[in-house]
Design a protein around this motif. Structure first.
Motif, PDB file in Angstrom:
ATOM      1  N   ALA A 219      91.227  48.471  72.759  1.00 22.19           N
ATOM      2  CA  ALA A 219      91.271  49.450  71.678  1.00 22.19           C
ATOM      3  C   ALA A 219      92.698  49.683  71.193  1.00 22.19           C
ATOM      4  O   ALA A 219      92.903  50.119  70.056  1.00 22.19           O
ATOM      5  CB  ALA A 219      90.654  50.768  72.149  1.00 22.19           C
ATOM      6  N   PHE A 220      93.682  49.391  72.048  1.00 24.87           N
ATOM      7  CA  PHE A 220      95.070  49.665  71.660  1.00 24.87           C
ATOM      8  C   PHE A 220      95.655  48.578  70.756  1.00 24.87           C
ATOM      9  O   PHE A 220      96.812  48.684  70.339  1.00 24.87           O
ATOM     10  CB  PHE A 220      95.957  49.874  72.892  1.00 24.87           C
ATOM     11  N   LEU A 221      94.896  47.543  70.448  1.00 23.09           N
ATOM     12  CA  LEU A 221      95.364  46.532  69.511  1.00 23.09           C
ATOM     13  C   LEU A 221      95.022  46.978  68.085  1.00 23.09           C
ATOM     14  O   LEU A 221      93.847  47.079  67.722  1.00 23.09           O
ATOM     15  CB  LEU A 221      94.713  45.176  69.793  1.00 23.09           C
ATOM     16  N   SER A 222      96.041  47.246  67.283  1.00 22.96           N
ATOM     17  CA  SER A 222      95.791  47.583  65.881  1.00 22.96           C
ATOM     18  C   SER A 222      95.277  46.333  65.170  1.00 22.96           C
ATOM     19  O   SER A 222      95.460  45.208  65.649  1.00 22.96           O
ATOM     20  CB  SER A 222      97.085  48.060  65.222  1.00 22.96           C
ATOM     21  N   PRO A 223      94.629  46.490  64.032  1.00 22.24           N
ATOM     22  CA  PRO A 223      94.131  45.305  63.313  1.00 22.24           C
ATOM     23  C   PRO A 223      95.223  44.267  63.048  1.00 22.24           C
ATOM     24  O   PRO A 223      94.984  43.063  63.181  1.00 22.24           O
ATOM     25  CB  PRO A 223      93.583  45.903  62.017  1.00 22.24           C
ATOM     26  N   ASN A 224      96.418  44.708  62.691  1.00 22.23           N
ATOM     27  CA  ASN A 224      97.496  43.763  62.394  1.00 22.23           C
ATOM     28  C   ASN A 224      97.996  43.054  63.650  1.00 22.23           C
ATOM     29  O   ASN A 224      98.284  41.854  63.620  1.00 22.23           O
ATOM     30  CB  ASN A 224      98.662  44.476  61.703  1.00 22.23           C
TER      31      ASN A 224
END
Length: 545
Positions: free
Chosen positions: A514-519
């Motif tokens: 979840a801590f991975l942003s879309p970018n």
């Protein structure tokens, strides 16, 4: 409405977005906030130690170990005792205040390094202002947290090496320098991506240090059959990861009539010659960490949690649950002992003598011990099997297990693999398939268990050895696919280590972090081939092409 907390460091975080009311793991909002504060204080102290080193001053191992344990204590499911975090924040600030006075140049210190407080009330107020969401830019926040979680996993492995008397100043310098860099608002996305890969580089070095510590002290793991039944005398169950604690307990229980059993990631203790020589190490009881409520109940005797992977205990066995090292839970007795210090387990042993024999929950054997030394000894046999076509592909299925039903994917995936494939595993993810009886290929078991999650290093060495034997230019040319399950921060440092080594096309599940942003996720997908898991049929088709 303002969040009571915010945490998204583990795979089970609420809605794959973040825990905001209470931790899915069981930690309270108050404890979550104090863990945030301990990381904050550790960053401030790290800024001071980094500056002191730049001025040519030495930092003692006690300070290094303090920061390492601070990070380890905040790992998912390690410590739920809020009083521990008050104490560790207080200790960290005291050391900070002592060291800051030794600085020649105090100019431009961050407000984090300069922050100080004395009371729990002051800590609580500050803790409300220093959480993950204080970094407003989503991509910067994502990368900062990815690096922080990598450092947490690295610190866990470093602590295990420290316990056995193995230190590496270079690793401590990197951890502290990186923590201080996470305070630098001038670092852009490209800088943090580079720092992420650097974290992977030091992840490899840390796992190598721990591997050297374990094998130097306990010998190289050997192929071993481990009993899964029970004996006829009372026992002590050891869970977590710390082999040093295991050895001390084995020594102290010799001749007492008490058996010692491993649970979850302590299973690989049986593979080491200098641990399995103890006659009172009689078997492995149970499965992965998340089943402990039922398994700790039926064990009947005391349980020692040496590290993380605590599930909030039931009242029925809470009085039999002991913690030590980084682990802690309110109401459970804690066995003290500084890093590398001899601990007194007499209270656990005396309680065990009053308990009944464990209730048998299964009966049979598990085979393991396929770390790099043992596999290298079988290298000719394995290479011949690959050249003849008897082994078509290896599947690295290392990592973590967890409670989610979606993790049944890994059991079904293992069952569906063609019979000319071999699973390389490490970590508690193995409990999804290590009892399936998948057979062997010419005497080579189809499930090769290297050990604990840190022993993913063995799987890397095995891959590099095969690359050398087959005279390949790129590790990705090997007939090896990576289908890895993750849960917490030790899996994060394993992943970053693989990325640093150039391994591509890793499938990660059961959900992407979840801590991975879309970018940031887009960078990992485009530059490294990171992918989530799909259906078993589709994933097998992809892997076997």
């Amino acid at each position: 409405m303002e969040n009571a907390m915010f945490c998204y460091q583990c795979q089970e975080t609420a809605g794959c977005k973040g825990c905001t009311k209470a931790g899915v793991c069981g930690k309270s909002p108050e404890t979550a906030r104090m863990q945030d504060l301990l990381i904050y204080a550790s960053k401030g102290l790290s800024e001071i130690t980094t500056r002191l080193r730049n001025e040519g001053k030495e930092i003692t191992s006690d300070v290094n170990h303090l920061i390492t344990l601070n990070l380890f204590t905040t790992i998912t499911n390690a410590n739920f005792d809020i009083s521990v975090f008050y104490d560790r924040v207080s200790m960290t600030l005291k050391v900070n205040n002592d060291l800051i006075n030794k600085l020649k140049n105090k100019e431009n210190l961050s407000k984090v390094a300069l922050w100080t407080a004395e009371t729990n009330e002051e800590f609580e107020e500050k803790a409300k202002t220093v959480g993950v969401l204080k970094t407003k830019n989503e991509d910067i926040r994502s990368l900062r947290e990815l690096i922080t979680y990598g450092l947490k996993g690295m610190s866990a492995y470093l602590k295990h090496a420290n316990v056995l008397g193995f230190d590496d100043e270079g690793i401590d310098v990197f951890i502290q320098d990186t923590l201080s860099k996470l305070l630098d608002d001038t670092l852009e996305v490209k800088d943090l991506i580079a720092l992420t890969l650097k974290t992977g580089e030091f992840g490899v070095k840390t796992m190598a240090l721990l591997d050297n510590a374990n094998t130097s002290v306990y010998g190289n793991p050997e192929i071993t059959k481990v009993n899964t039944g029970v004996g006829k005398t009372p026992g002590i169950l050891v869970s977590g990861h710390d082999l040093g604690d295991m050895e001390q307990l084995l020594k102290q229980t010799e001749g007492t009539g008490i058996d010692v059993y491993t649970h979850s990631e302590m299973l690989p203790a049986h593979y080491y010659p200098n641990l399995k020589k103890y006659k009172n190490l009689v078997g492995n009881y149970g499965n992965a960490w998340w089943k402990q409520k039922e398994e700790f109940e039926s064990f009947n005797g005391p349980i020692l949690m040496t590290t993380n992977c605590i599930v909030p205990p039931k009242d029925s066995y809470k009085n039999r649950l002991f913690t030590t090292g980084s682990a802690g839970y309110p109401g459970c007795r804690h066995i003290d002992g500084a890093t590398g210090e001899e601990k007194d387990f007499s209270e656990i042993i005396e309680l065990a003598k009053k308990c009944t024999v464990p209730t048998e929950i299964e009966n049979g054997e598990i085979v393991g011990g396929f770390a790099h030394g043992q596999v290298f000894a079988l290298a000719d046999k394995i290479v011949d099997a690959v050249k003849s076509g008897a082994i078509k592909k290896f599947f690295v299925m290392a990592g973590c297990d967890g409670r989610a039903k979606s993790r049944n994917y890994y059991t079904e995936f293992a069952k569906a693999l063609p019979k000319d494939t071999v699973i390389l595993t490490a970590g508690c993810a193995k409990y999804r398939y290590n009892k399936l009886g998948l057979g062997d290929i010419g005497g080579i078991p189809r499930v090769l268990d290297a050990g604990q999650c840190n022993d993913s290093y063995s799987l890397v060495l095995i891959a590099l050895k095969l690359k050398e034997i087959f005279e390949l230019d790129d590790i990705n040319e090997l007939p090896i696919a990576y289908n890895i399950a993750w849960y917490e921060q030790k899996a994060v440092i394993v992943l970053l280590s693989l990325l640093y080594l150039g391994v591509k096309n890793v499938h990660l599940g059961p959900t992407l972090p979840a801590f991975l942003s879309p970018n940031v996720a887009k960078v990992l997908v485009e530059d490294f081939g990171i992918a989530g898991v799909g259906t078993i049929e589709d994933d097998l088709k992809t892997f076997l092409e």
